[in-house]
Design a protein around this motif. Structure first.
Motif, PDB file in Angstrom:
ATOM      1  N   TYR A  78      86.748 -42.749 -44.070  1.00 53.14           N
ATOM      2  CA  TYR A  78      87.269 -41.419 -44.411  1.00 53.14           C
ATOM      3  C   TYR A  78      86.269 -40.347 -43.991  1.00 53.14           C
ATOM      4  O   TYR A  78      85.342 -39.991 -44.725  1.00 53.14           O
ATOM      5  N   TYR A  79      86.462 -39.806 -42.804  1.00 54.31           N
ATOM      6  CA  TYR A  79      85.529 -38.855 -42.200  1.00 54.31           C
ATOM      7  C   TYR A  79      85.632 -37.424 -42.753  1.00 54.31           C
ATOM      8  O   TYR A  79      84.649 -36.667 -42.661  1.00 54.31           O
ATOM      9  N   PRO A  80      86.807 -36.948 -43.267  1.00 53.62           N
ATOM     10  CA  PRO A  80      86.915 -35.512 -43.573  1.00 53.62           C
ATOM     11  C   PRO A  80      85.844 -34.986 -44.524  1.00 53.62           C
ATOM     12  O   PRO A  80      85.286 -33.907 -44.290  1.00 53.62           O
ATOM     13  N   THR A  81      85.559 -35.716 -45.589  1.00 63.23           N
ATOM     14  CA  THR A  81      84.619 -35.191 -46.582  1.00 63.23           C
ATOM     15  C   THR A  81      83.210 -35.056 -46.011  1.00 63.23           C
ATOM     16  O   THR A  81      82.580 -34.003 -46.135  1.00 63.23           O
ATOM     17  N   ARG A  82      82.713 -36.112 -45.391  1.00 64.78           N
ATOM     18  CA  ARG A  82      81.333 -36.017 -44.873  1.00 64.78           C
ATOM     19  C   ARG A  82      81.244 -35.034 -43.706  1.00 64.78           C
ATOM     20  O   ARG A  82      80.214 -34.374 -43.528  1.00 64.78           O
ATOM     21  N   THR A  83      82.332 -34.910 -42.903  1.00 62.38           N
ATOM     22  CA  THR A  83      82.305 -33.981 -41.780  1.00 62.38           C
ATOM     23  C   THR A  83      82.321 -32.540 -42.270  1.00 62.38           C
ATOM     24  O   THR A  83      81.538 -31.699 -41.813  1.00 62.38           O
ATOM     25  N   GLU A  84      83.199 -32.242 -43.226  1.00 60.99           N
ATOM     26  CA  GLU A  84      83.237 -30.889 -43.776  1.00 60.99           C
ATOM     27  C   GLU A  84      81.941 -30.555 -44.508  1.00 60.99           C
ATOM     28  O   GLU A  84      81.413 -29.441 -44.386  1.00 60.99           O
ATOM     29  N   THR A  85      81.414 -31.529 -45.252  1.00 60.05           N
ATOM     30  CA  THR A  85      80.145 -31.308 -45.942  1.00 60.05           C
ATOM     31  C   THR A  85      79.028 -30.991 -44.949  1.00 60.05           C
ATOM     32  O   THR A  85      78.179 -30.122 -45.195  1.00 60.05           O
ATOM     33  N   GLY A  86      79.050 -31.678 -43.807  1.00 58.89           N
ATOM     34  CA  GLY A  86      78.064 -31.395 -42.767  1.00 58.89           C
ATOM     35  C   GLY A  86      78.172 -29.977 -42.243  1.00 58.89           C
ATOM     36  O   GLY A  86      77.149 -29.310 -42.013  1.00 58.89           O
ATOM     37  N   ILE A  87      79.396 -29.491 -42.070  1.00 61.82           N
ATOM     38  CA  ILE A  87      79.604 -28.112 -41.606  1.00 61.82           C
ATOM     39  C   ILE A  87      79.100 -27.126 -42.655  1.00 61.82           C
ATOM     40  O   ILE A  87      78.387 -26.161 -42.337  1.00 61.82           O
ATOM     41  N   LEU A  88      79.473 -27.353 -43.908  1.00 62.98           N
ATOM     42  CA  LEU A  88      79.057 -26.445 -44.978  1.00 62.98           C
ATOM     43  C   LEU A  88      77.536 -26.408 -45.123  1.00 62.98           C
ATOM     44  O   LEU A  88      76.962 -25.369 -45.458  1.00 62.98           O
ATOM     45  N   THR A  89      76.895 -27.536 -44.875  1.00 61.33           N
ATOM     46  CA  THR A  89      75.435 -27.596 -44.967  1.00 61.33           C
ATOM     47  C   THR A  89      74.790 -26.888 -43.782  1.00 61.33           C
ATOM     48  O   THR A  89      73.886 -26.049 -43.944  1.00 61.33           O
ATOM     49  N   ALA A  90      75.267 -27.221 -42.583  1.00 63.16           N
ATOM     50  CA  ALA A  90      74.664 -26.657 -41.371  1.00 63.16           C
ATOM     51  C   ALA A  90      74.885 -25.155 -41.251  1.00 63.16           C
ATOM     52  O   ALA A  90      74.028 -24.428 -40.733  1.00 63.16           O
ATOM     53  N   GLU A  91      76.025 -24.684 -41.731  1.00 62.92           N
ATOM     54  CA  GLU A  91      76.390 -23.272 -41.578  1.00 62.92           C
ATOM     55  C   GLU A  91      76.298 -22.503 -42.893  1.00 62.92           C
ATOM     56  O   GLU A  91      76.929 -21.454 -43.051  1.00 62.92           O
ATOM     57  N   ALA A  92      75.518 -23.018 -43.832  1.00 61.37           N
ATOM     58  CA  ALA A  92      75.462 -22.409 -45.166  1.00 61.37           C
ATOM     59  C   ALA A  92      75.104 -20.928 -45.117  1.00 61.37           C
ATOM     60  O   ALA A  92      75.699 -20.110 -45.831  1.00 61.37           O
ATOM     61  N   GLY A  93      74.140 -20.564 -44.299  1.00 58.26           N
ATOM     62  CA  GLY A  93      73.726 -19.163 -44.232  1.00 58.26           C
ATOM     63  C   GLY A  93      74.819 -18.255 -43.722  1.00 58.26           C
ATOM     64  O   GLY A  93      75.084 -17.184 -44.293  1.00 58.26           O
ATOM     65  N   ALA A  94      75.495 -18.670 -42.650  1.00 55.72           N
ATOM     66  CA  ALA A  94      76.562 -17.855 -42.076  1.00 55.72           C
ATOM     67  C   ALA A  94      77.749 -17.747 -43.025  1.00 55.72           C
ATOM     68  O   ALA A  94      78.371 -16.685 -43.169  1.00 55.72           O
ATOM     69  N   ILE A  95      78.077 -18.855 -43.690  1.00 52.84           N
ATOM     70  CA  ILE A  95      79.202 -18.829 -44.627  1.00 52.84           C
ATOM     71  C   ILE A  95      78.860 -17.967 -45.837  1.00 52.84           C
ATOM     72  O   ILE A  95      79.687 -17.178 -46.320  1.00 52.84           O
ATOM     73  N   ALA A  96      77.623 -18.075 -46.330  1.00 51.68           N
ATOM     74  CA  ALA A  96      77.195 -17.264 -47.475  1.00 51.68           C
ATOM     75  C   ALA A  96      77.250 -15.779 -47.141  1.00 51.68           C
ATOM     76  O   ALA A  96      77.590 -14.940 -47.994  1.00 51.68           O
ATOM     77  N   ALA A  97      76.928 -15.433 -45.894  1.00 50.16           N
ATOM     78  CA  ALA A  97      76.950 -14.026 -45.486  1.00 50.16           C
ATOM     79  C   ALA A  97      78.357 -13.450 -45.483  1.00 50.16           C
ATOM     80  O   ALA A  97      78.543 -12.231 -45.544  1.00 50.16           O
ATOM     81  N   PHE A  98      79.345 -14.319 -45.445  1.00 55.41           N
ATOM     82  CA  PHE A  98      80.748 -13.897 -45.455  1.00 55.41           C
ATOM     83  C   PHE A  98      81.198 -13.520 -46.875  1.00 55.41           C
ATOM     84  O   PHE A  98      82.205 -12.842 -47.060  1.00 55.41           O
ATOM     85  N   VAL A  99      80.440 -13.949 -47.893  1.00 58.64           N
ATOM     86  CA  VAL A  99      80.812 -13.734 -49.295  1.00 58.64           C
ATOM     87  C   VAL A  99      80.214 -12.422 -49.794  1.00 58.64           C
ATOM     88  O   VAL A  99      78.999 -12.228 -49.720  1.00 58.64           O
ATOM     89  N   PRO A 100      81.026 -11.498 -50.325  1.00 59.97           N
ATOM     90  CA  PRO A 100      80.486 -10.231 -50.850  1.00 59.97           C
ATOM     91  C   PRO A 100      79.560 -10.466 -52.049  1.00 59.97           C
ATOM     92  O   PRO A 100      79.688 -11.456 -52.770  1.00 59.97           O
ATOM     93  N   LYS A 101      78.643  -9.526 -52.268  1.00 59.28           N
ATOM     94  CA  LYS A 101      77.727  -9.621 -53.395  1.00 59.28           C
ATOM     95  C   LYS A 101      78.476  -9.590 -54.720  1.00 59.28           C
ATOM     96  O   LYS A 101      79.439  -8.850 -54.898  1.00 59.28           O
ATOM     97  N   ASP A 102      78.012 -10.419 -55.661  1.00 53.72           N
ATOM     98  CA  ASP A 102      78.587 -10.509 -57.014  1.00 53.72           C
ATOM     99  C   ASP A 102      80.060 -10.869 -56.994  1.00 53.72           C
ATOM    100  O   ASP A 102      80.848 -10.428 -57.848  1.00 53.72           O
TER     101      ASP A 102
END
Length: 322
Positions: free
Chosen positions: A59-83
């Motif tokens: 079952y690849y989806p979970t580990r693959t998505e987790t890898g994306i979320l980990t590798a791109e954490a900074g860029a994804i976090a920047a998409f989230v408004p403060k508070d």
């Protein structure tokens, strides 16, 4: 700083939930072909089995998505408004959201899940792990109307919908969900959503037919739940798990197939099964980049960014409400 978590004192009345389950099962078993909505997989045992599925090697989806979320954490976090208030639809064990909460400026987290006992336990654990984060769990079927907590009304809102769960909807249902989520989150809303991509059918079929049989047990647990909660008399040994890839529809289909000609009773009603007849329990649609963009745009969202893994097996999309 003290952690804040609000757990509901009561859940929707058991008879109301049972009635909805019963209606969907009776209607589904009366249809041709037979079908049952996949949301009923998730009693407490079903939720545990799904978590076990995510750890199988196939079952690849979970580990693959987790890898994306980990590798791109900074860029994804920047998409989230403060508070921001982060609303996770179909929250489950809250494993993936921890990656986002650790990087993004989230003030309040609202996990929404149909499995109330599983949700409450996961929410309590998360509140202990991240002091200062306000956790407000909502036990609800996110595919049906529900209200967000009043305390997040004034906060910027971001939806989180990982796990390629969108693929479990028929395309028109997926569009309806995205429209509903946009209306619920309100003007200026944002969404982070995981989507499984079209790929080699052999990779897909192995993912839903793991060698250890965990997915088969997960599928058959639906019949066990019907027996327990709806007075069914399914013989689990008389059905087998079947998962196939439908190339025309770009989807994996999960079925429970009858091994023999038989009759089954549910809540006093009788249903006939032919040998080989199936109950269609789940579809998992796979998307190309263009198909998803078209879907999101038609539902009132603008695609702002996309992150993928090196093999391009999975995508995490950032959406902004149009």
């Amino acid at each position: 700083m003290t952690a804040h978590v609000r757990l509901p004192r009561t859940i929707a009345p058991d008879d109301t939930a049972r009635h909805a389950f019963l209606v969907d099962v009776i209607d589904g078993l009366s249809a041709d072909p037979k079908r049952i909505p996949p949301k009923y997989f998730y009693d407490e045992r079903g939720s545990q089995l799904f978590e076990a599925i995510t750890r199988t090697p196939e079952y690849y989806p979970t580990r693959t998505e987790t890898g994306i979320l980990t590798a791109e954490a900074g860029a994804i976090a920047a998409f989230v408004p403060k508070d921001a208030a982060l609303v996770e639809f179909g929250a489950g064990s809250l494993t993936k959201v921890r990656l986002l909460l650790g990087a993004a400026p989230v003030k309040t987290f609202v996990p929404v899940d149909i499995s109330s006992a599983f949700l409450q336990d996961a929410a309590q654990r998360l509140s202990r792990e991240i002091p200062g984060l306000r956790v407000v769990p909502v036990p609800a079927d996110f595919t049906a109307p529900f209200a967000l907590p009043a305390e997040i009304a004034a906060l910027p809102k971001v939806g989180f919908f990982p796990g390629s769960t969108l693929g479990n909807f028929e395309p028109h249902e997926a569009a309806a969900f995205l429209r509903h989520a946009g209306a619920l989150l309100g003007p200026g809303a944002r969404m982070i959503i995981g989507v499984d991509l079209v790929k080699d059918p052999d990779v897909l079929t192995r993912a839903y037919n793991d060698a250890a049989g965990v997915t088969a047990e997960f599928n058959l647990n639906l019949l066990r739940r019907i027996n327990r909660e709806l007075g069914g008399n399914f013989d689990l040994g008389a059905f087998w798990h079947r998962a196939v890839y439908n190339r025309e529809q770009l989807r994996i289909e999960m079925h429970l197939a009858s091994r023999t000609r038989q009759r089954v009773r549910v809540d006093g009603r009788c249903f006939e099964f032919r040998r080989g007849e199936t109950i269609h329990t789940e579809s998992s649609y796979k998307y190309t980049a263009e198909l998803f963009r078209t879907l999101a745009t038609g539902a009132g969202w603008r695609l702002a960014e996309t992150w993928t893994d090196p093999e391009r097996w999975f995508a995490v999309h950032a959406l902004v409400r149009s």
